[in-house]
Enzyme design. Structure first.
Site, PDB file in Angstrom:
ATOM      1  N   SER A  54      -9.594  -4.577  -0.709  1.00  0.00           N
ATOM      2  CA  SER A  54      -8.492  -4.323   0.201  1.00  0.00           C
ATOM      3  C   SER A  54      -8.015  -2.889   0.057  1.00  0.00           C
ATOM      4  O   SER A  54      -8.020  -2.326  -1.046  1.00  0.00           O
ATOM      5  CB  SER A  54      -7.376  -5.314  -0.095  1.00  0.00           C
ATOM      6  OG  SER A  54      -6.128  -4.688   0.016  1.00  0.00           O
ATOM      7  N   LYS A  55      -7.584  -2.337   1.172  1.00  0.00           N
ATOM      8  CA  LYS A  55      -7.128  -0.941   1.181  1.00  0.00           C
ATOM      9  C   LYS A  55      -5.945  -0.740   0.254  1.00  0.00           C
ATOM     10  O   LYS A  55      -5.660   0.375  -0.155  1.00  0.00           O
ATOM     11  CB  LYS A  55      -6.731  -0.552   2.599  1.00  0.00           C
ATOM     12  CG  LYS A  55      -7.897  -0.114   3.417  1.00  0.00           C
ATOM     13  CD  LYS A  55      -7.428   0.716   4.584  1.00  0.00           C
ATOM     14  CE  LYS A  55      -8.577   1.011   5.510  1.00  0.00           C
ATOM     15  NZ  LYS A  55      -8.194   1.128   6.885  1.00  0.00           N
ATOM     16  N   ARG A  56      -5.260  -1.830  -0.046  1.00  0.00           N
ATOM     17  CA  ARG A  56      -4.114  -1.722  -0.951  1.00  0.00           C
ATOM     18  C   ARG A  56      -4.553  -1.220  -2.330  1.00  0.00           C
ATOM     19  O   ARG A  56      -3.785  -0.642  -3.069  1.00  0.00           O
ATOM     20  CB  ARG A  56      -3.451  -3.099  -1.093  1.00  0.00           C
ATOM     21  CG  ARG A  56      -2.127  -3.142  -0.401  1.00  0.00           C
ATOM     22  CD  ARG A  56      -1.297  -4.359  -0.666  1.00  0.00           C
ATOM     23  NE  ARG A  56      -2.011  -5.575  -0.958  1.00  0.00           N
ATOM     24  CZ  ARG A  56      -1.903  -6.203  -2.112  1.00  0.00           C
ATOM     25  NH1 ARG A  56      -1.138  -5.738  -3.060  1.00  0.00           N
ATOM     26  NH2 ARG A  56      -2.567  -7.329  -2.298  1.00  0.00           N
ATOM     27  N   PHE A  57      -5.790  -1.506  -2.683  1.00  0.00           N
ATOM     28  CA  PHE A  57      -6.279  -1.125  -4.015  1.00  0.00           C
ATOM     29  C   PHE A  57      -7.047   0.200  -3.982  1.00  0.00           C
ATOM     30  O   PHE A  57      -7.381   0.742  -5.020  1.00  0.00           O
ATOM     31  CB  PHE A  57      -7.207  -2.214  -4.564  1.00  0.00           C
ATOM     32  CG  PHE A  57      -6.489  -3.517  -4.843  1.00  0.00           C
ATOM     33  CD1 PHE A  57      -5.994  -3.773  -6.107  1.00  0.00           C
ATOM     34  CD2 PHE A  57      -6.307  -4.450  -3.839  1.00  0.00           C
ATOM     35  CE1 PHE A  57      -5.329  -4.958  -6.368  1.00  0.00           C
ATOM     36  CE2 PHE A  57      -5.638  -5.634  -4.091  1.00  0.00           C
ATOM     37  CZ  PHE A  57      -5.146  -5.892  -5.355  1.00  0.00           C
TER      38      PHE A  57
END
Ligand code: GLU
Length: 479
Positions: free
Chosen positions: A245-248
């Site tokens: 995920s782009k969050r990571f």
């Protein structure tokens, strides 16, 4: 048998790093025995197509140093799918369906209202008389072609990684094979193309496993032999049971290159995400991987951890392993490609001296600017950092003055003698190494972490060092 594998991306977005892993495995399997690797753009879902995505994904695959032997595009093969859809209609493996969107919506809503676990086509057109249906088609009525899934049949399938899997057709929908716009859906096009292109092995992400029974039925309906299928684990964030995920961090293949990951480091990292050689060997060139890769050693699991720390480690490893000339060249190429501006002094050949100092610590190419800036620009000084290593402000100032007095008269300027002279100074004045050298370091660089201080001083040159010491003393005086 000549092995032929393929990668079949849909141009519906930026190329995902998981796609590159799958591509790499297909590539290796084909190349191992001198086979062929095919690139096929699956662009039959016009609604989901993203402008420019196809060009970008082809470019990024090449940027990673991979290439294909043959290239196809499904939107250029529509007549072929139409022809084969007729075969399925004739042998009763498919049927025309005239249900309108509104009706299908209605059916869906009713099924949802009944609390059914999933919605499915209710089979209204399944039993239509064939001649009747054909007449409606000729009369110009809008239609789709659906797969006629046999009722309650067991399908046993042997996955080359996961082993024997049994499906029941009761769980399958009569899904659409040919849409009203004349485009095939994935299920129809993928089976026809894999057959016509003589694909012998299909390695793909495990998310495609549910499609298998439909494909088994289609191969049977056409009377074709099914290629070997192997489903690969998907990538997940390490430590979180989630898909990347782009969050990571980054998830797109291109974004990693932009950040300054080296293609060879990323490929090496991906090689081990779902496959292992059965030895301790971790460092692989593409050539070695092609030689060692085998389906037998693919991990039999749903998910494998994408360990971003490990990726950094691989990148640092490859950066450290390069000659400083090569690394310098690579950094300049990278900065040009991604429009990263670097100090002029660094771009010239003398930049290699600075690069040599930071090479050990460099993990991604985009860290270069931050690590070299004080060699080329005056650092901005922070009072707190400048004085925190000495007892107090005046002690810090005294240290700086001592270094100014020491360095001022020096006629030659080299790491070794700066080191010797500075250590003598410490003995004479009774300064502790940490207070003296950290204060000096912050004064000349603005930061607390630099390459070895005397090498740094040598490259900065006497003039810059003295100017910066003066500026630092001035700052202390002014506060
Ligand atoms: N077009 C599919 C995709 O986007 C291909 C899946 C397959 O490999 O069969 O990944």
């Amino acid at each position: 048998m000549l092995i032929r594998t393929r990668m079949a991306p849909s141009p519906t977005g930026e190329y995902h790093i998981g796609g590159l892993r799958t591509l790499l495995y297909n590539y290796a399997l084909a190349k191992k025995d001198g086979g062929q690797f095919i690139m096929r753009i699956e662009d039959t879902d016009q609604k989901r197509e993203v402008e420019g995505a196809e060009e970008r994904l082809l470019v990024v695959i090449k940027d990673y140093g991979l290439d294909w032997d043959e290239f196809y595009k499904q939107s250029e093969r529509l007549d072929i799918y139409k022809e084969y859809a007729q075969v399925l209609l004739k042998n009763d493996s498919a049927y025309y369906c005239f249900c309108t969107e509104e009706r299908l919506d209605q059916v869906r809503k009713e099924q949802q209202a009944q609390g059914l676990p999933r919605t499915f086509y209710d089979g209204k057109c399944r039993g239509l008389d064939k001649d009747e249906a054909f007449k409606r088609v000729l009369a110009g009525e809008s239609y789709v072609i659906r797969q006629k899934i046999p009722k309650n049949e067991e399908i046993v399938y042997e996955d080359a990684v996961l082993g024997k899997i049994t499906f029941n057709t009761a769980d399958l929908d009569d899904s659409i094979l040919m849409k009203s716009d004349g485009f095939p859906t994935y299920h129809l096009a993928v089976v026809i193309d894999d057959h016509l292109m003589n694909i012998t092995h299909i390695l793909r992400g495990i998310e495609w496993l549910p499609s298998v029974p439909k494909h088994v039925l289609l191969y049977k309906a056409f009377g074709w032999e099914m290629p070997v299928h192997a489903h690969l684990p998907n990538l997940k964030e390490k430590g979180a049971n989630k898909k990347l995920s782009k969050r990571f961090g980054d998830v797109h293949a291109a974004a990693f290159l932009e950040k300054g990951y080296l293609p060879e480091a990323m490929l090496n990292f991906l090689m081990l995400l779902g496959w292992n050689p059965g030895t301790e060997k971790e460092i692989y060139t593409l050539e070695e991987f092609v030689k060692d890769f085998s389906i037998e050693r693919i991990h039999k699991t749903d998910l494998v951890a994408f360990d971003r720390e490990k990726l950094l480690w691989f990148n640092g490893y490859y950066i450290r392993g390069m000659s400083v000339e090569d690394l310098h060249k690579r950094i300049l190429e990278w900065s040009k490609k991604f429009n990263v501006s670097l100090p002029e002094g660094f771009v010239s050949n003398s930049g290699q001296m600075v690069l040599k100092l930071i090479q050990e610590r460099l993990k991604t190419l985009n860290e270069v600017s931050g690590l070299i800036s004080y060699f080329y620009e005056e650092p901005s000084l922070d009072m707190q950092k400048l004085t925190e290593f000495a007892k107090d402000k005046s002690a810090a100032k005294e240290i700086l003055n001592s270094f100014t007095e020491l360095f001022g008269p020096l006629e030659s300027w080299g790491t070794k003698q700066l080191d010797e002279k500075a250590h003598l100074l410490l003995q004479e004045k009774g300064y502790k190494p940490k207070e003296a050298f950290m204060t000096l370091r912050v004064a000349v660089s603005g930061v607390t972490a630099t390459p070895p201080i005397f090498e740094t001083l040598e490259i900065l040159g006497k003039e810059k060092v003295l100017t910066r010491l003066k500026a630092a003393t001035y700052l202390i005086d002014s506060q």
